[in-house]
Design a protein around this motif. Structure first.
Motif, short mmCIF file in Angstrom:
data_model
loop_
_atom_site.label_atom_id
_atom_site.label_comp_id
_atom_site.label_asym_id
_atom_site.label_seq_id
_atom_site.Cartn_x
_atom_site.Cartn_y
_atom_site.Cartn_z
N GLU A 76 0.47 -99.19 131.21
CA GLU A 76 1.64 -99.26 131.00
C GLU A 76 2.41 -97.83 132.01
OE1 GLU A 76 5.59 -100.22 129.54
OE2 GLU A 76 3.40 -101.43 129.65
N GLU A 77 1.79 -96.57 131.99
CA GLU A 77 2.53 -95.40 132.26
C GLU A 77 2.17 -95.52 133.99
OE1 GLU A 77 2.96 -92.45 131.22
OE2 GLU A 77 3.12 -94.21 129.56
N GLY A 78 1.63 -96.28 134.72
CA GLY A 78 2.05 -97.02 135.54
C GLY A 78 3.41 -97.24 136.05
N ARG A 79 3.41 -98.38 135.68
CA ARG A 79 4.83 -99.54 135.81
C ARG A 79 5.99 -97.66 134.79
NH1 ARG A 79 8.54 -101.49 132.37
NH2 ARG A 79 7.07 -100.55 130.25
N ARG A 80 5.56 -97.38 134.56
CA ARG A 80 6.63 -96.99 133.78
C ARG A 80 7.04 -96.01 135.09
NH1 ARG A 80 5.36 -94.86 127.93
NH2 ARG A 80 6.22 -98.07 126.46
N PHE A 81 5.92 -95.58 136.44
CA PHE A 81 6.17 -94.34 137.19
C PHE A 81 7.22 -94.80 138.86
CE2 PHE A 81 4.12 -91.94 140.23
CZ PHE A 81 4.67 -90.96 140.28
N GLU A 83 8.31 -97.62 138.67
CA GLU A 83 9.91 -98.29 137.61
C GLU A 83 10.55 -95.90 137.57
OE1 GLU A 83 10.12 -99.21 133.30
OE2 GLU A 83 9.66 -101.52 134.39
N LEU A 84 10.75 -94.99 137.26
CA LEU A 84 10.59 -93.73 137.83
C LEU A 84 11.59 -94.30 139.61
CD1 LEU A 84 11.90 -91.28 136.96
CD2 LEU A 84 9.91 -91.07 137.44
N GLY A 85 10.29 -94.08 139.86
CA GLY A 85 10.75 -94.18 141.50
C GLY A 85 11.92 -94.81 141.73
N GLN A 86 11.75 -95.85 141.43
CA GLN A 86 12.93 -96.78 141.06
C GLN A 86 14.68 -96.17 141.59
OE1 GLN A 86 12.83 -100.88 140.18
NE2 GLN A 86 14.72 -101.50 141.10
N ALA A 87 14.40 -95.54 140.01
CA ALA A 87 15.03 -94.76 139.84
C ALA A 87 16.28 -93.99 140.60
CB ALA A 87 15.18 -94.74 138.52
N LEU A 88 15.08 -92.81 141.24
CA LEU A 88 15.25 -92.04 141.95
C LEU A 88 16.09 -92.10 143.43
CD1 LEU A 88 12.04 -89.40 141.26
CD2 LEU A 88 13.88 -89.14 139.99
N ARG A 89 15.03 -93.69 143.73
CA ARG A 89 15.39 -93.83 145.27
C ARG A 89 16.94 -93.88 145.01
NH1 ARG A 89 9.90 -96.03 145.54
NH2 ARG A 89 10.65 -97.99 144.43
N GLU A 90 17.45 -94.69 144.55
CA GLU A 90 19.07 -95.10 143.64
C GLU A 90 20.31 -93.75 143.79
OE1 GLU A 90 20.24 -98.23 144.28
OE2 GLU A 90 18.35 -99.14 144.87
N ALA A 91 19.22 -92.93 142.86
CA ALA A 91 20.17 -92.08 142.32
C ALA A 91 19.97 -90.60 143.62
CB ALA A 91 19.58 -91.18 141.20
N TYR A 92 18.98 -90.75 144.11
CA TYR A 92 19.53 -89.84 145.79
C TYR A 92 20.44 -90.68 147.05
CZ TYR A 92 15.03 -86.94 145.40
OH TYR A 92 14.61 -86.42 144.53
N LYS A 93 20.57 -92.16 146.75
CA LYS A 93 21.43 -92.70 147.57
C LYS A 93 22.90 -91.45 147.59
CE LYS A 93 19.17 -96.39 148.49
NZ LYS A 93 18.58 -98.03 147.68
N ALA A 217 15.02 -90.26 133.09
CA ALA A 217 13.41 -91.84 132.96
C ALA A 217 12.97 -90.12 133.49
CB ALA A 217 14.58 -92.29 134.34
N ALA A 218 13.35 -89.05 133.93
CA ALA A 218 12.16 -88.37 134.46
C ALA A 218 11.90 -87.96 133.66
CB ALA A 218 12.99 -87.05 135.66
N GLU A 219 12.72 -87.36 132.38
CA GLU A 219 11.96 -86.38 131.20
C GLU A 219 11.26 -87.22 130.49
OE1 GLU A 219 16.01 -85.45 129.86
OE2 GLU A 219 16.45 -83.24 131.05
N SER A 220 11.92 -88.98 130.46
CA SER A 220 11.19 -89.90 129.06
C SER A 220 9.96 -89.65 129.67
CB SER A 220 11.36 -90.75 129.01
OG SER A 220 11.30 -91.56 128.59
N ALA A 221 9.73 -89.59 132.01
CA ALA A 221 8.50 -90.03 131.91
C ALA A 221 7.08 -88.95 131.77
CB ALA A 221 8.01 -90.19 133.28
#
Length: 310
Positions: A76-81, A83-93, A217-221
């Motif tokens: 479950e933590e792996g799945r959230r990690f 998802e966090l990566g996907q959100a970060l990649r979108e945010a960096y754009k 997402a980062a704070e939640s993770a």
């Protein structure tokens, strides 16, 4: 793991996938031996293609194995990690320099914490990560957050070697401080300038929303990770205490066994002494009986001789 001899192709695929999942969470020193066992089991079950796939598996490095174990132990933590990566990649754009800096710092903190968790899991399994292996785990996690291909590879749980993050983050490079995302000076009378201002404001709102989502997402993770680390610490304490109790009980058992052994030896010696004493007692009893008979016979003889004398 027992492989079924019969079943449809879907079941066959599930079998070999499960076997490979297990294999890539097997510690590197035990990997080859376990691979041969599983391949032999597949051949015995008539699963020649599965045996070939299993035999083709390559031993992971210690860092890759620790990364696989991290994913498998906390799915479950792996799945959230991921998802966090996907959100970060979108945010960096679409973020400006300051936002990227803030987000990057949060990313480093999460990666460092996850890396420590992977090292703890490795220690629990009996394997200490060296400094270089620890850095390779961190590099892998950085890659997962910043590169979609790396995220897909780690998400499969079968890394053979550590991953490296891209030198440039996804999307366009963030603008230099003071140069990006600031609208040029325009005159109010210009319709195109007003349109540009509105677009700039909309763009900023989107950026702020993306940043807010990424930070959330980062704070939640981070919170979930800290909770898992506290749980891990508590579990380590319970395990250590259980091992201490086991050690004391084992020592007490050994001492009791030694006492029992000594008691049995004393019992055996006492039994021998008893048997010897009983034998001597019987011999003495026989001697007493013989003496009594002799004395009785002597008395009778005396009586007979006395009667004859008269």
């Amino acid at each position: 793991m027992i492989m079924r001899r019969k079943g449809d192709r879907g079941e066959d695929r599930d079998d070999v996938e499960a076997v490979l999942d297990e294999l890539y969470t097997t510690a590197p020193p035990d990997f080859v031996g376990r691979r041969e066992e599983l391949a032999a089991a597949a051949r015995t079950a008539g699963r020649m293609e599965d045996a070939r796939l299993i035999r083709a598996a390559r031993r992971p490095t210690l860092a890759a194995w620790a990364s696989n174990v991290l994913l498998r132990s906390e799915p479950e933590e792996g799945r959230r990690f991921l998802e966090l990566g996907q959100a970060l990649r979108e945010a960096y754009k679409s973020l400006d320099t300051d936002a990227v800096k803030t987000l990057s710092e949060q990313r480093r903190q999460i990666v460092a914490a996850m890396s420590r968790q992977a090292a703890q899991l490795a220690r629990t399994a009996g394997h200490q990560l060296s400094n270089s292996a620890q850095k390779e785990v961190e590099s892998t996690l950085q890659a997962v957050l910043t590169d979609e291909t790396a995220a897909s590879q780690w998400g499969g749980g079968r890394l053979k070697s550590a991953l490296s993050p891209p030198s440039v983050l996804p999307g366009a490079s963030p603008p230099a401080p003071g140069t990006g995302l600031k609208p040029p000076r325009t005159t109010p009378e210009s319709a195109s300038s007003q349109t540009a201002v509105r677009e700039e404001r909309a763009g900023r709102r989107r950026q702020e929303q993306e940043l807010a989502r990424a930070r959330k997402a980062a704070e939640s993770a981070g919170r979930r990770l800290r909770e898992q680390q506290r749980a891990q610490t508590a579990a380590d304490t319970v395990l250590r205490r259980a091992r201490d109790r086991y050690g004391r009980a084992r020592d007490q058992l050994y001492a009791a066994e030694q006492k029992l052994k000594q008691a049995r030896e004393r019992l055996h010696r006492a039994d021998l002494d008893r048997q010897d004493a009983e034998a001597r007692h019987a011999a003495v009893a026989d001697a007493v009986a013989a003496a009594e008979r002799s004395a009785h016979e002597a008395e009778q003889e005396v009586e007979l001789l006395g009667g004859s004398a008269e």
